[in-house]
Design a protein around this motif. Structure first.
Motif, PDB file in Angstrom:
ATOM      1  N   PRO A 121       8.057   2.152  -0.473  1.00  0.00           N
ATOM      2  CA  PRO A 121       7.214   1.920  -1.642  1.00  0.00           C
ATOM      3  C   PRO A 121       7.742   2.680  -2.864  1.00  0.00           C
TER       4      PRO A 121
ATOM      5  N   LEU B 148      10.330  -0.976  -6.116  1.00  0.00           N
ATOM      6  CA  LEU B 148      10.437  -0.516  -4.734  1.00  0.00           C
ATOM      7  C   LEU B 148      11.611   0.450  -4.582  1.00  0.00           C
TER       8      LEU B 148
ATOM      9  N   VAL C 278      -0.609  -0.559  -6.652  1.00  0.00           N
ATOM     10  CA  VAL C 278      -0.554  -0.025  -5.290  1.00  0.00           C
ATOM     11  C   VAL C 278      -0.476  -1.156  -4.262  1.00  0.00           C
TER      12      VAL C 278
ATOM     13  N   GLU D 153       0.824  -3.955  -4.590  1.00  0.00           N
ATOM     14  CA  GLU D 153       2.144  -4.588  -4.646  1.00  0.00           C
ATOM     15  C   GLU D 153       3.227  -3.713  -4.030  1.00  0.00           C
ATOM     16  N   GLY D 154       2.877  -2.477  -3.618  1.00  0.00           N
ATOM     17  CA  GLY D 154       3.847  -1.610  -2.965  1.00  0.00           C
ATOM     18  C   GLY D 154       4.189  -0.377  -3.762  1.00  0.00           C
ATOM     19  N   MET D 155       3.205   0.451  -4.043  1.00  0.00           N
ATOM     20  CA  MET D 155       3.442   1.682  -4.790  1.00  0.00           C
ATOM     21  C   MET D 155       2.585   2.806  -4.222  1.00  0.00           C
ATOM     22  N   ILE D 156       3.133   4.007  -4.253  1.00  0.00           N
ATOM     23  CA  ILE D 156       2.359   5.219  -3.997  1.00  0.00           C
ATOM     24  C   ILE D 156       2.063   5.829  -5.360  1.00  0.00           C
TER      25      ILE D 156
ATOM     26  N   GLY E 185       0.992   7.329   1.874  1.00  0.00           N
ATOM     27  CA  GLY E 185       1.397   6.043   1.310  1.00  0.00           C
ATOM     28  C   GLY E 185       2.423   5.332   2.168  1.00  0.00           C
TER      29      GLY E 185
ATOM     30  N   TRP F  56       1.804   1.535   4.173  1.00  0.00           N
ATOM     31  CA  TRP F  56       2.616   0.327   4.046  1.00  0.00           C
ATOM     32  C   TRP F  56       3.565   0.127   5.219  1.00  0.00           C
TER      33      TRP F  56
ATOM     34  N   HIS G 164       5.836   1.992   6.457  1.00  0.00           N
ATOM     35  CA  HIS G 164       7.178   2.560   6.341  1.00  0.00           C
ATOM     36  C   HIS G 164       7.210   3.831   7.188  1.00  0.00           C
TER      37      HIS G 164
END
Length: 271
Positions: free
Chosen positions: A51, A109, A152, A154-157, A245, A249, A251
């Motif tokens: 992320p 990303l 967030v 959409e893929g964010m910390i 985070g 997601w 990870h």
């Protein structure tokens, strides 16, 4: 503006940390941050991008934002992050929606960015100084919430820090800056004007916490009366938020290193 009891009143600003303990915890926290950052960027671990990471700093003038930010980037490769600062919008920026000027600096990303001030100026300085109309800043709470949740999801910390200190400590820092030739540039007439309205800013901050604290990006309020304590709290909290985070997601979170802190870090004799 009416001042009510809130999260700032619950802070224990007397908390301190000794120099030896500070240096040990700083070393461990910075090593962990470097490990997490390299994993997010694909330089370690599976090699896949994790992320995006965005860290926001808000708080009173001289609250320690710059010092904490410096300790975050200190162990990192300068190619792996971007630092952006925000002040009063330019005439061109005012022609757009207030969130527009932040888009260009938002990481993708695997990227990392740190904001010294942010879109929260809309409900703080722009609100109190009349740069935004009541309709604009009241509408901004929902706009910010929607914006952050979109980022967030959409893929964010997204990590949000408020650095806080007492009026007395702020005055001491102002006076030290004023007497230091190489730090005098940090102190402006606007800083002194804002200080006269500290209670108004506290009340605006409390409303901001209440209306923009959410499960995907909660506020972390840091006791920054002692600089060492505030910096360690920021670093250790940031590492925790990154791990949360990554797990959110899917990870993989890398296990912590088994560190032997070098004697030079704690000032012990090397023999």
């Amino acid at each position: 503006m009416r001042v009510t009891m809130g999260r700032l009143d619950e802070l224990d600003l007397t908390q301190q940390i000794g120099k030896g303990d500070y240096e040990k915890r700083l070393y461990i926290a910075q090593r962990r941050l470097l490990h997490l950052r390299l994993d997010l960027g694909g330089q370690m671990g599976s090699g896949e991008l994790g992320p995006a990471l965005l860290v926001i700093f808000e708080g009173p003038d001289a609250g320690g934002k710059g010092g904490a930010l410096k300790r975050i980037v200190e162990p990192l490769d300068p190619r792996h992050y971007r630092v952006s600062t925000y002040a009063k919008p330019t005439p061109d920026e005012k022609r757009h929606h207030f969130l527009w000027r932040f888009y260009r600096d938002i990481p993708g990303l695997g990227g990392m960015a740190l904001f010294d001030r942010s879109w929260y100026g809309r409900v703080l300085v722009e609100r109190l100084e009349g740069f935004a109309t009541p309709e604009q800043w009241m509408r901004a709470y929902d706009e910010i919430l929607s914006f952050e949740r979109t980022l967030v999801l959409e893929g964010m910390i997204l990590v949000k820090f408020w650095m806080h200190l007492s009026d007395e400590e702020q005055l001491r820092r102002f006076e030290r800056r004023s007497s230091d030739l190489l730090k005098r540039w940090k102190l402006t007439d606007e800083d002194w004007r804002n200080r006269a309205r500290n209670r108004d800013y506290d009340a605006a901050a409390e409303e901001m916490f209440e209306r923009t604290d959410h499960d995907l990006a909660p506020w972390d309020i840091i006791e920054a009366e002692q600089k060492r304590f505030g910096r360690i709290r920021v670093l250790e909290t940031l590492n925790t938020r990154i791990e949360e985070g990554m797990a959110r997601w899917g990870h993989p979170v890398p296990p912590p290193e088994e560190l032997a802190v070098p004697p030079s870090v704690t000032g012990q004799a090397t023999g």
